[in-house]
Design a protein around this motif. Structure first.
Motif, PDB file in Angstrom:
ATOM      1  N   TYR A 193     -36.118 -22.900  -6.324  1.00  0.00           N
ATOM      2  CA  TYR A 193     -36.517 -22.530  -4.970  1.00  0.00           C
ATOM      3  C   TYR A 193     -35.463 -22.997  -3.971  1.00  0.00           C
ATOM      4  O   TYR A 193     -34.674 -23.908  -4.242  1.00  0.00           O
ATOM      5  CB  TYR A 193     -37.888 -23.110  -4.609  1.00  0.00           C
ATOM      6  CG  TYR A 193     -37.989 -24.618  -4.594  1.00  0.00           C
ATOM      7  CD1 TYR A 193     -37.712 -25.343  -3.448  1.00  0.00           C
ATOM      8  CD2 TYR A 193     -38.401 -25.324  -5.728  1.00  0.00           C
ATOM      9  CE1 TYR A 193     -37.828 -26.734  -3.422  1.00  0.00           C
ATOM     10  CE2 TYR A 193     -38.528 -26.699  -5.717  1.00  0.00           C
ATOM     11  CZ  TYR A 193     -38.235 -27.399  -4.560  1.00  0.00           C
ATOM     12  OH  TYR A 193     -38.341 -28.772  -4.539  1.00  0.00           O
ATOM     13  N   GLY A 194     -35.455 -22.343  -2.825  1.00  0.00           N
ATOM     14  CA  GLY A 194     -34.495 -22.696  -1.779  1.00  0.00           C
ATOM     15  C   GLY A 194     -33.216 -21.897  -1.830  1.00  0.00           C
ATOM     16  O   GLY A 194     -32.212 -22.287  -1.222  1.00  0.00           O
ATOM     17  N   SER A 233     -35.317 -27.567  -6.874  1.00  0.00           N
ATOM     18  CA  SER A 233     -34.717 -27.222  -5.590  1.00  0.00           C
ATOM     19  C   SER A 233     -33.245 -26.890  -5.798  1.00  0.00           C
ATOM     20  O   SER A 233     -32.512 -27.636  -6.466  1.00  0.00           O
ATOM     21  CB  SER A 233     -34.853 -28.406  -4.630  1.00  0.00           C
ATOM     22  OG  SER A 233     -34.091 -28.195  -3.466  1.00  0.00           O
ATOM     23  N   ILE A 251     -30.916 -22.964   3.357  1.00  0.00           N
ATOM     24  CA  ILE A 251     -32.292 -23.224   3.777  1.00  0.00           C
ATOM     25  C   ILE A 251     -32.427 -24.686   4.185  1.00  0.00           C
ATOM     26  O   ILE A 251     -31.904 -25.585   3.518  1.00  0.00           O
ATOM     27  CB  ILE A 251     -33.264 -22.859   2.640  1.00  0.00           C
ATOM     28  CG1 ILE A 251     -33.336 -21.333   2.511  1.00  0.00           C
ATOM     29  CG2 ILE A 251     -34.650 -23.429   2.880  1.00  0.00           C
ATOM     30  CD1 ILE A 251     -34.252 -20.838   1.429  1.00  0.00           C
ATOM     31  N   ASP A 265     -34.154 -28.445   5.267  1.00  0.00           N
ATOM     32  CA  ASP A 265     -34.979 -29.383   4.491  1.00  0.00           C
ATOM     33  C   ASP A 265     -36.477 -29.161   4.702  1.00  0.00           C
ATOM     34  O   ASP A 265     -37.272 -29.332   3.765  1.00  0.00           O
ATOM     35  CB  ASP A 265     -34.616 -30.826   4.862  1.00  0.00           C
ATOM     36  CG  ASP A 265     -33.231 -31.221   4.366  1.00  0.00           C
ATOM     37  OD1 ASP A 265     -32.691 -30.502   3.500  1.00  0.00           O
ATOM     38  OD2 ASP A 265     -32.697 -32.229   4.857  1.00  0.00           O
ATOM     39  N   THR A 272     -38.055 -26.362   5.249  1.00  0.00           N
ATOM     40  CA  THR A 272     -38.494 -25.204   4.459  1.00  0.00           C
ATOM     41  C   THR A 272     -38.518 -25.550   2.976  1.00  0.00           C
ATOM     42  O   THR A 272     -39.423 -25.125   2.239  1.00  0.00           O
ATOM     43  CB  THR A 272     -37.581 -23.993   4.716  1.00  0.00           C
ATOM     44  OG1 THR A 272     -37.529 -23.747   6.127  1.00  0.00           O
ATOM     45  CG2 THR A 272     -38.100 -22.752   4.010  1.00  0.00           C
ATOM     46  N   GLN A 273     -37.531 -26.338   2.517  1.00  0.00           N
ATOM     47  CA  GLN A 273     -37.540 -26.794   1.125  1.00  0.00           C
ATOM     48  C   GLN A 273     -38.820 -27.567   0.838  1.00  0.00           C
ATOM     49  O   GLN A 273     -39.448 -27.393  -0.222  1.00  0.00           O
ATOM     50  CB  GLN A 273     -36.319 -27.686   0.850  1.00  0.00           C
ATOM     51  CG  GLN A 273     -34.970 -26.982   0.920  1.00  0.00           C
ATOM     52  CD  GLN A 273     -34.577 -26.363  -0.409  1.00  0.00           C
ATOM     53  OE1 GLN A 273     -35.428 -26.070  -1.238  1.00  0.00           O
ATOM     54  NE2 GLN A 273     -33.291 -26.146  -0.620  1.00  0.00           N
TER      55      GLN A 273
END
Length: 408
Positions: free
Chosen positions: A195-196, A224, A245, A247, A249-250
């Motif tokens: 993700y990210g 991540s 992206i 932090d 949103t992560q």
């Protein structure tokens, strides 16, 4: 395990380990990691020690299994001559690269070399990573017949646009096929997600999570995306071609993963890993987090035995030259002092759900527990029971927890 090399001392050509490596060895499990450094294409985000056909400088993939077998046989001699007690192998993990670019017969030869050298504990876990487009039903059945018990598919995302940014080559619609083929072969299944990715939305991430959950795997890893210097993706972000992206949103991505996976019956047992039950937790990765012993086979592979850590020559050509000459492929190593081993123990154990026995912390660390509970970083009930266990907020801020627990 194969990654960037730390700064250390030169490793001896014979590979022999200091006497300290044997201390309390029988109290630790022994695992083997086999690195297969080949990929069809290099993904833009990847900084692993991998090589496409154009980067091999005359090295043949078809020769690799024989070279890895030579290292396994050498490892048995080195451990015996170093006085490290022989132990059967608890877990084996084939990583890469893409191990399944090799014929199943090559992976079988490597696995059987490990078995013949040390033997396996009853119920040993044997895993290979695989790309969804690198295997078919026959290949997966061949793995199961050879003694593999588990396959970890690099799904990464179910959104074609996100896969394109990552430069992954598989079609998401192939994932249900390979999962079913693995099931039919009797293999446990793990799915790896990232993700990210630049341009990924929360809705995209939800789509990937739900798609993965719908395949009913035994295990899901969610990592991540870390943009490593020197990669194509890092250059694209630096030029402003795509935006990284942030932090916050992560963190939103991680919280969504925890929510959806928990609701689907998965439990977290390590910050980035969820399983349907204890029996499907990755025992190989737990061996790393619990600082057990492992021998890493292959170019760039890292090993750890009793506080001694070493790493092999990175390029397949340099690796092959050393093992064919009868030398250790290790090019550097370090012996960890007591302070470093304690820092690593706390850093690694804090990531897993079973956590750290509070009594094993320094007085400074024990003093910090009340504050960590007040800040909702540590589970109060677990702490009353004598264990430091991270809350969801604590998992998001795991490094900060470790810094507070360790003495200055």
């Amino acid at each position: 395990m194969a990654g960037p090399h730390p700064v250390g001392d030169p490793a001896p050509l014979d590979g022999l380990l200091p006497a300290s490596a044997a201390v309390d060895a029988t109290e630790r499990e022994f695992s083997v990691y086999l690195h297969v450094p080949f990929c069809r294409v290099r993904c833009g985000y990847c900084d692993f020690n991998t090589y496409t056909a154009t980067e091999l400088r005359g090295v043949k993939q078809s020769d690799y299994a024989s070279q890895a077998v030579l290292e396994v046989e050498s490892a048995g001699r080195v451990l015996a001559q170093s006085g490290v007690p022989a132990r059967p192998v608890s877990t084996v993990f084939f990583g890469g690269g893409t191990p399944t670019l090799l014929p199943v017969g090559d992976l079988t030869r490597m696995l059987h070399a490990v078995r013949d050298q040390w033997g396996f504990v009853p119920g040993a876990e044997v895993t290979t990573e695989a790309n969804p487009d690198s295997v078919d039903a026959g290949y997966l059945q061949g793995l199961a017949d050879a003694g593999f018990t588990r396959v970890s598919f690099g799904m990464q995302s179910a959104v074609p646009r996100v896969l394109a940014t990552l430069e992954r080559t598989h079609d998401p619609e192939r994932v249900p096929l390979v999962v079913q083929w693995a099931r039919d072969a009797g293999l446990d299944v793990s799915l790896d997600l990232i993700y990210g990715t630049p341009g990924e939305t929360v809705a995209d991430w939800r789509t990937s999570l739900e798609y993965a959950i719908n395949q009913a795997p035994d295990h899901i890893s969610t990592y991540s995306l870390i943009v490593e210097e020197g990669t194509k993706l890092a250059r694209q972000i630096r030029r402003g071609d795509i935006a990284a992206i942030d932090d916050d949103t992560q963190a939103e991505f991680y919280e969504l993963a925890d929510e959806l996976l928990g609701a689907a019956g998965f439990h977290w047992y390590e910050v980035s890993n969820w399983a349907t039950d204890v029996s499907h937790e990755s025992r190989h990765n737990l061996a790393y987090w619990r600082s057990h012993d492992w021998w890493g086979v292959g170019p760039g592979a890292h090993s750890h035995v009793g506080g001694v850590r070493w790493w092999n020559a990175k390029h397949p050509a340099a690796y092959a030259e050393r093992v064919l000459a009868g030398h250790s492929p290790a090019v550097g190593r370090e012996t960890l002092d007591a302070e470093t081993r304690e820092v690593e123990r706390v850093l690694l154990l804090s990531r897993i759900r079973t956590g750290i026995p509070i009594a094993s912390l320094t007085p400074h660390g024990r003093h910090e527990i009340a504050g960590l509970i007040a800040d909702e970083l540590v589970n109060a009930r677990a702490a009353i029971g004598g264990n430091l266990e991270l809350t969801l907020r604590g998992r998001l801020l795991a490094d900060a927890v470790v810094r507070r627990v360790l003495p200055d």
